[in-house]
Design a protein around this motif. Sequence first.
Motif, mmCIF file in Angstrom:
data_model
loop_
_atom_site.group_PDB
_atom_site.id
_atom_site.type_symbol
_atom_site.label_atom_id
_atom_site.label_comp_id
_atom_site.label_asym_id
_atom_site.label_seq_id
_atom_site.Cartn_x
_atom_site.Cartn_y
_atom_site.Cartn_z
ATOM 1 N N LEU A 114 12.562 29.105 6.342
ATOM 2 C CA LEU A 114 12.485 28.771 4.912
ATOM 3 C C LEU A 114 12.653 27.263 4.748
ATOM 4 O O LEU A 114 13.743 26.756 4.484
ATOM 5 N N VAL A 121 5.888 33.560 4.203
ATOM 6 C CA VAL A 121 6.306 32.295 3.601
ATOM 7 C C VAL A 121 5.261 31.250 3.969
ATOM 8 O O VAL A 121 5.247 30.733 5.083
ATOM 9 N N VAL A 133 15.994 27.725 -1.674
ATOM 10 C CA VAL A 133 16.852 28.888 -1.848
ATOM 11 C C VAL A 133 18.253 28.387 -2.170
ATOM 12 O O VAL A 133 18.838 27.609 -1.410
ATOM 13 N N CYS A 175 7.273 34.490 -1.403
ATOM 14 C CA CYS A 175 8.704 34.291 -1.121
ATOM 15 C C CYS A 175 9.449 33.719 -2.313
ATOM 16 O O CYS A 175 10.457 33.034 -2.148
ATOM 17 N N VAL A 211 10.789 36.938 8.586
ATOM 18 C CA VAL A 211 10.063 35.870 7.911
ATOM 19 C C VAL A 211 8.893 35.452 8.783
ATOM 20 O O VAL A 211 9.068 35.121 9.957
ATOM 21 N N THR A 251 18.711 26.798 5.891
ATOM 22 C CA THR A 251 17.701 27.837 5.676
ATOM 23 C C THR A 251 16.440 27.596 6.500
ATOM 24 O O THR A 251 15.691 28.534 6.782
ATOM 25 N N GLU A 252 16.202 26.346 6.896
ATOM 26 C CA GLU A 252 15.001 26.052 7.677
ATOM 27 C C GLU A 252 15.033 26.750 9.031
ATOM 28 O O GLU A 252 13.980 27.049 9.603
ATOM 29 N N SER A 279 6.857 25.637 1.401
ATOM 30 C CA SER A 279 8.294 25.365 1.319
ATOM 31 C C SER A 279 8.898 26.019 0.085
ATOM 32 O O SER A 279 8.216 26.252 -0.919
ATOM 33 N N ARG A 335 12.643 23.666 3.209
ATOM 34 C CA ARG A 335 12.863 23.157 1.846
ATOM 35 C C ARG A 335 11.822 22.093 1.483
ATOM 36 O O ARG A 335 11.399 21.308 2.328
#
Length: 423
Positions: free
Chosen positions: A273, A221, A227, A199, A308, A268-269, A224, A275
């Motif tokens: 995704l 993914v 993005v 990713c 994802v 984004t989580e 962490s 962090r």
Amino acid sequence: MENLFRLVDHEDFLSRRCIWVNGPVIVGAGPSGLATAACLRDQGVPFVMLERAECIASLWQKRTYDRLKLHLPKQFCQLPKLPFPEDFPEYPTKRQFIQYLESYAEKFEINPRFNECVQSARYDETSGLWRVKTASSAGSTKTEFEYICRWLVVATGENAERVMPGIEGLADFGGEVIHACDYKSGEKYKGKKVLVVGCGNSGMELSLDLSNHNASPSMVVRSSVHVLPREILGKSTFELATLMIKWLPLWLVDKILLILAWFILGNTESYGLKRPSMGPLALKNTMGKTPVLDIGALKKIRSGDINVVPGIKRISCGQAELINGEKLDIDAIVLATGYRSNVPSWLQESEFFSENGFPKAPFPHGWKGNAGLYAVGFTRRGLSGASSDAMRIAQDIGKVWKEETKQQKKRTTACHRRCISQF
């Protein structure tokens, strides 16, 4: 002088063509090597450049996907002493960047010795010189050479070899499995379910390309990832960070970037995704992990066009089992699992370079080793970092070259009696 004659033992002399290089040997004809060569040319220092492929910038020419563009504005990617053409867009395409590199090599009269793969390089304590052994694969015959030089510049870079992950059952998959370096376009995957492993910037962009070509990508993914938007308020995120870091502490710049990213990209989580706990710039500086600059993949993730998924437990025939127990039917696998340095495979040295093929000293001190050994393109700071190292290396060698030119000429004359040829 007697020590110099000992450099070429009798057996090697008969089996391998020996070449004295009146200047440094540069291993690698990518952007880092080209930048160093141009700066050496400006200093009036002769050099020999060795390249295992048949072209300059082989990573860009042979191992990148069609839609690739520079991720940073062109002013941060230009090499020393030659800006990009004014009519190039802010983010030049792959083809435009290759065109720029070819014109760069032509302008500075850089003519690598192509199809010469370095087998080994070691420092000869007796003579105080480097011995670089190569095998030339041009044509049907294999020719071996040994280059003898005062300075060695390692410019093979961070991305010399693909990284192939060990995934249980991958050999049993039965469908197409390729590394990202062999991926060109998503056109051939139209209507297919493709598992993209990784990713980072490549994984995100390949997933976007697959979706744009009406494939159904699932992006793995495992850890962490930061993005960030490629641009913030019409200005490059990288440029904005560079400006802020001049006046603010790094931790505060990271905070500001993450707040701006949240406003632009959202949380984004919520899309899988997560962090990292460390900020994007701090993570880049300490671990070398580059944040992903979003160019449209996140929108596809929100819409569900890019799926994802968590890490892979195992692969079976036409199927991937994930660590959460879910099973995916897939037609192809693309491994966007990155690259690694290949320096340990050929450089016989352990003081300057670590086992992972990167200089042990942190930036900005990792460009110069002992005994005339240099490294360029290992800063994990892209083309601007490589350019900075290239200028330092050329200035350092140039200073010694100017002081020792007369002595070097004498050494060249003496060695010519023993070596078959010289540069």
